[in-house]
Design a protein around this motif. Structure first.
Motif, PDB file in Angstrom:
ATOM      1  N   GLU A 103       0.860  -1.052  -0.116  1.00 47.34           N
ATOM      2  CA  GLU A 103       0.052  -0.024  -0.050  1.00 47.34           C
ATOM      3  C   GLU A 103       0.900   1.309  -0.135  1.00 47.34           C
ATOM      4  N   GLU A 104       0.534   2.207  -0.724  1.00 47.69           N
ATOM      5  CA  GLU A 104       1.506   3.463  -0.954  1.00 47.69           C
ATOM      6  C   GLU A 104       1.750   4.152   0.428  1.00 47.69           C
ATOM      7  N   MET A 105       1.149   4.104   1.272  1.00 51.16           N
ATOM      8  CA  MET A 105       1.358   4.875   2.784  1.00 51.16           C
ATOM      9  C   MET A 105       2.483   4.043   3.306  1.00 51.16           C
ATOM     10  N   TYR A 106       2.679   2.802   2.965  1.00 55.03           N
ATOM     11  CA  TYR A 106       3.661   1.783   3.425  1.00 55.03           C
ATOM     12  C   TYR A 106       5.142   1.755   2.733  1.00 55.03           C
ATOM     13  N   ARG A 107       4.884   2.348   1.851  1.00 54.48           N
ATOM     14  CA  ARG A 107       6.153   2.348   0.715  1.00 54.48           C
ATOM     15  C   ARG A 107       7.408   2.860   1.383  1.00 54.48           C
ATOM     16  N   ASN A 108       8.573   2.396   0.790  1.00 53.09           N
ATOM     17  CA  ASN A 108       9.780   2.973   1.212  1.00 53.09           C
ATOM     18  C   ASN A 108      10.100   3.162   2.657  1.00 53.09           C
ATOM     19  N   ARG A 109       9.860   1.777   3.307  1.00 50.43           N
ATOM     20  CA  ARG A 109      10.253   1.603   4.732  1.00 50.43           C
ATOM     21  C   ARG A 109      10.823   0.119   4.674  1.00 50.43           C
ATOM     22  N   GLY A 110      10.968  -0.450   3.535  1.00 49.86           N
ATOM     23  CA  GLY A 110      11.765  -1.761   3.609  1.00 49.86           C
ATOM     24  C   GLY A 110      10.803  -2.998   3.552  1.00 49.86           C
ATOM     25  N   TYR A 111       9.496  -2.431   3.639  1.00 49.71           N
ATOM     26  CA  TYR A 111       8.535  -3.790   3.912  1.00 49.71           C
ATOM     27  C   TYR A 111       8.478  -4.755   2.715  1.00 49.71           C
ATOM     28  N   ALA A 112       8.510  -4.344   1.513  1.00 46.62           N
ATOM     29  CA  ALA A 112       8.483  -5.187   0.381  1.00 46.62           C
ATOM     30  C   ALA A 112      10.090  -6.069   0.234  1.00 46.62           C
ATOM     31  N   THR A 113      11.057  -5.512   0.692  1.00 46.28           N
ATOM     32  CA  THR A 113      12.389  -5.961   0.727  1.00 46.28           C
ATOM     33  C   THR A 113      11.978  -7.115   1.695  1.00 46.28           C
ATOM     34  N   GLU A 114      11.705  -6.864   2.980  1.00 48.93           N
ATOM     35  CA  GLU A 114      11.635  -7.987   4.130  1.00 48.93           C
ATOM     36  C   GLU A 114      10.764  -8.995   3.848  1.00 48.93           C
ATOM     37  N   ALA A 115       9.478  -8.703   3.176  1.00 46.39           N
ATOM     38  CA  ALA A 115       8.448  -9.853   2.556  1.00 46.39           C
ATOM     39  C   ALA A 115       9.105 -10.478   1.705  1.00 46.39           C
ATOM     40  N   LEU A 116       9.869  -9.987   0.698  1.00 46.79           N
ATOM     41  CA  LEU A 116      10.474 -10.771  -0.727  1.00 46.79           C
ATOM     42  C   LEU A 116      11.511 -11.539   0.021  1.00 46.79           C
ATOM     43  N   GLN A 117      12.280 -11.244   0.987  1.00 48.94           N
ATOM     44  CA  GLN A 117      13.418 -11.863   1.709  1.00 48.94           C
ATOM     45  C   GLN A 117      12.817 -13.392   2.315  1.00 48.94           C
ATOM     46  N   GLY A 118      12.029 -13.260   3.000  1.00 48.47           N
ATOM     47  CA  GLY A 118      11.135 -14.108   3.683  1.00 48.47           C
ATOM     48  C   GLY A 118      10.632 -15.181   2.994  1.00 48.47           C
ATOM     49  N   LEU A 119       9.970 -14.630   1.840  1.00 52.24           N
ATOM     50  CA  LEU A 119       9.158 -15.709   1.032  1.00 52.24           C
ATOM     51  C   LEU A 119      10.621 -16.471   0.096  1.00 52.24           C
ATOM     52  N   LYS A 120      11.491 -15.710  -0.203  1.00 54.36           N
ATOM     53  CA  LYS A 120      12.864 -16.288  -0.988  1.00 54.36           C
ATOM     54  C   LYS A 120      13.136 -17.644  -0.024  1.00 54.36           C
ATOM     55  N   LYS A 121      13.530 -17.012   1.051  1.00 53.51           N
ATOM     56  CA  LYS A 121      13.953 -18.214   2.077  1.00 53.51           C
ATOM     57  C   LYS A 121      12.799 -19.583   1.937  1.00 53.51           C
ATOM     58  N   TRP A 122      11.639 -19.288   2.019  1.00 53.41           N
ATOM     59  CA  TRP A 122      10.629 -20.548   2.040  1.00 53.41           C
ATOM     60  C   TRP A 122      10.680 -20.892   0.627  1.00 53.41           C
ATOM     61  N   ILE A 123      10.538 -20.397  -0.520  1.00 51.13           N
ATOM     62  CA  ILE A 123      10.730 -20.807  -1.744  1.00 51.13           C
ATOM     63  C   ILE A 123      11.843 -21.785  -2.003  1.00 51.13           C
ATOM     64  N   PHE A 124      13.106 -21.107  -1.508  1.00 53.06           N
ATOM     65  CA  PHE A 124      14.484 -21.946  -1.771  1.00 53.06           C
ATOM     66  C   PHE A 124      14.703 -23.264  -1.052  1.00 53.06           C
ATOM     67  N   HIS A 144      12.557  -1.781  -8.536  1.00 56.23           N
ATOM     68  CA  HIS A 144      13.851  -2.454  -8.870  1.00 56.23           C
ATOM     69  C   HIS A 144      14.651  -2.320  -7.764  1.00 56.23           C
ATOM     70  N   LYS A 145      14.882  -1.536  -6.663  1.00 51.58           N
ATOM     71  CA  LYS A 145      15.385  -1.417  -5.397  1.00 51.58           C
ATOM     72  C   LYS A 145      15.211  -2.644  -4.629  1.00 51.58           C
ATOM     73  N   VAL A 146      14.048  -2.941  -4.434  1.00 48.14           N
ATOM     74  CA  VAL A 146      13.565  -3.865  -3.589  1.00 48.14           C
ATOM     75  C   VAL A 146      14.402  -5.493  -4.155  1.00 48.14           C
ATOM     76  N   LEU A 147      14.198  -5.556  -5.625  1.00 43.26           N
ATOM     77  CA  LEU A 147      14.765  -6.715  -6.034  1.00 43.26           C
ATOM     78  C   LEU A 147      16.236  -6.753  -6.090  1.00 43.26           C
ATOM     79  N   LYS A 148      17.014  -5.818  -6.198  1.00 47.97           N
ATOM     80  CA  LYS A 148      18.262  -5.540  -6.110  1.00 47.97           C
ATOM     81  C   LYS A 148      18.773  -5.796  -4.494  1.00 47.97           C
ATOM     82  N   ASN A 149      17.958  -5.433  -3.579  1.00 48.78           N
ATOM     83  CA  ASN A 149      18.064  -5.844  -2.138  1.00 48.78           C
ATOM     84  C   ASN A 149      17.890  -7.205  -1.767  1.00 48.78           C
ATOM     85  N   VAL A 150      17.435  -7.819  -2.586  1.00 45.54           N
ATOM     86  CA  VAL A 150      17.282  -9.410  -2.355  1.00 45.54           C
ATOM     87  C   VAL A 150      18.165 -10.218  -3.276  1.00 45.54           C
TER      88      VAL A 150
END
Length: 177
Positions: A103-124, A144-150
């Motif tokens: 959601e827009e009001m929660y962007r740019n706080r690292g939440y997408a990176t944190e979520a994708l990092q957690g799901l990445k661990k589960w997927i792998f 793009h930043k989120v994806l680079k961060n993970v």
């Protein structure tokens, strides 16, 4: 129900009943999941996405974790702040396709990176999963930043989209956080 947790977030995979409820009454879905009820009303695009996931989960319920939207819940507020989805089990090339939105009001706080990092661990943890694939619009710099961060790298692009790939550097070995 399985859920993945990080310091600030919980990822909750939506079962068929939750996906159906989300389309019918988002607040009822939030309540059923024991979350703070918001005034969220899904737009047509999100309703469509929920219905597509519902159809996929209904067709193959035993693999629903690989076919559903996972709610990204901010623990501090016990509130859904976005979704991350897996679009199927690893394919013949070991690829798993994901998509996400915050959601827009929660962007740019690292939440997408944190979520994708957690799901990445589960997927792998699945030895058949070698790559995670995501695409972004060319002008979506935040994504793009989120994806680079993970650890994602660009591997293909056209006029509109860039495709990203995250490789399981452990070569199929599972590991725990």
């Amino acid at each position: 129900m399985i859920n993945l947790e990080s310091e600030r977030l919980k990822l909750l995979p939506l079962q068929a009943k939750h996906l159906a409820l989300a389309v019918e009454s988002y607040g009822k879905m939030e309540s059923k999941l024991g979350l703070s009820v918001s005034n969220t009303i899904l737009d047509d695009e999100m309703k469509y996405a929920m219905n597509v996931r519902l159809q996929k989960v209904s067709e193959d319920n035993k693999n629903y974790l690989w076919l559903t939207n996972w709610a990204i819940v901010l623990k501090e507020e016990n509130r859904i702040i976005g979704f991350i989805m897996i679009k199927g089990c690893p394919n013949e090339n070991g690829e798993v396709i994901v998509g996400y939105g915050i959601e827009e009001m929660y962007r740019n706080r690292g939440y997408a990176t944190e979520a994708l990092q957690g799901l990445k661990k589960w997927i792998f943890k699945n030895p058949k999963a070698i790559y995670i694939i995501a695409d972004t619009e060319k002008d979506n710099i935040e994504s793009h930043k989120v994806l680079k961060n993970v650890g994602a790298i660009k591997y293909k692009e056209d006029e509109e989209l860039i495709w990203w790939k995250i490789e399981n550097i452990l070569g199929g070995y599972t590991w725990m956080k």
